[in-house]
Design an enzyme around this catalytic site. Structure first.
Site: not given
Ligand code: 13P
Length: 250
Positions: A9-11, A95, A97, A167, A173, A212, A233-234
């Site tokens: 998930n590149w966000k 998600h 967010e 999640e 994050g 994470s 994510g990251g």
């Molecule tokens: P991180 O891996 O950056 O913690 O993000 C997880 C996430 O929200 C994937 O959708």
């Protein structure tokens, strides 16, 4: 056997240049990924680039959100058919967010799930509790409420067409991963909740962990019985890190 799904998930990250570099790196290493299904969920504006760079490779792609509407006067929105037009296989819905920053509630997320699956996309339904909710001891209640919103609207068999991502919001994050035991406990709870309604759906549905996850902790998380992949994510923004997670699955 459930095939693990590792999805990035590149966000809201990347540029045309950085995405080219990332995808070149993924394509160069994907043959070493033996077991997992691999996908990347890109910002809308880069889907055309992703499609042209990943077509003909084993890597799938998807969006990070979609509208509940089909078309019309909905400025700034993107429909399921538009995602399909760019070859998307997956779309993330609910998600945390989007829930916390854009006010998406359980009912809206359930409608997005329904619209995505009806259109032929595979929705990745995100569920998970905040730190406050975990500390109050209501993780199960929160996750059950988020999941039941979809089951109540669509029936439990709708989960045959999607993927669930657990999640925990406190792990996203933050660098604070859930321990393999904490994650397994939540995943087993989700599977049990579904099994009470339909054992065969529960047995088949893939439940990813997200929060994470990285090259260093992926193997022990993915070794747990009910963890069927990761939503990353990251660590999905660097080919080397993402490929290491993909290889750790299976
Ligand atoms: P991180 O891996 O950056 O913690 O993000 C997880 C996430 O929200 C994937 O959708």
């Amino acid at each position: 056997m459930r095939q693990p799904l590792i999805a990035g998930n590149w966000k809201m990250n990347g540029s045309r240049d950085s995405i080219k570099t990332l995808l070149d790196g993924l394509k160069a290493g994907i043959d070493e990924v033996k077991t997992a299904e691999v996908a990347v969920c890109a910002p809308y504006v880069y889907l055309a680039d992703v499609q042209s760079q990943l077509s003909g490779t084993p890597i799938a792609w998807g969006g990070q959100n979609l509208s509940t509407e089909e078309k019309g006067a909905f400025t700034g929105e993107i429909s399921a058919s538009m995602l399909l037009d760019f070859g998307c296989k997956f779309v993330i819905v609910g998600h945390s967010e989007r829930r916390s920053l854009y006010g998406e509630d359980d009912a809206l997320v359930a409608r997005k799930y329904a619209v995505a699956r009806t259109a032929g996309l595979i929705p990745i339904l995100c569920v998970g509790e905040t730190l406050e909710e975990r500390e109050k001891g209501i993780m199960e209640e929160v996750v059950a409420r988020q999941l039941n919103a979809v089951i109540d609207l669509e029936g439990v068999t709708a989960l045959n067409d999607g993927v669930i991502a657990y999640e925990p919001v406190w792990a996203i994050g933050t660098g604070k991963t859930a321990s393999p035991e904490q994650a397994q406990e939540a995943h087993a709870f989700i599977r049990k909740l579904i099994a009470e309604k339909d054992a065969s759906v529960a047995d088949k549905v893939r439940i990813q962990y997200g929060g994470s996850m990285n090259a260093g902790n992926a193997a022990e998380l993915l070794a747990m019985a009910d963890i069927d992949g990761g939503l990353i994510g990251g660590a999905s923004l660097k080919a080397e890190d993402f490929l290491a997670i993909c290889k750790a699955a299976g």
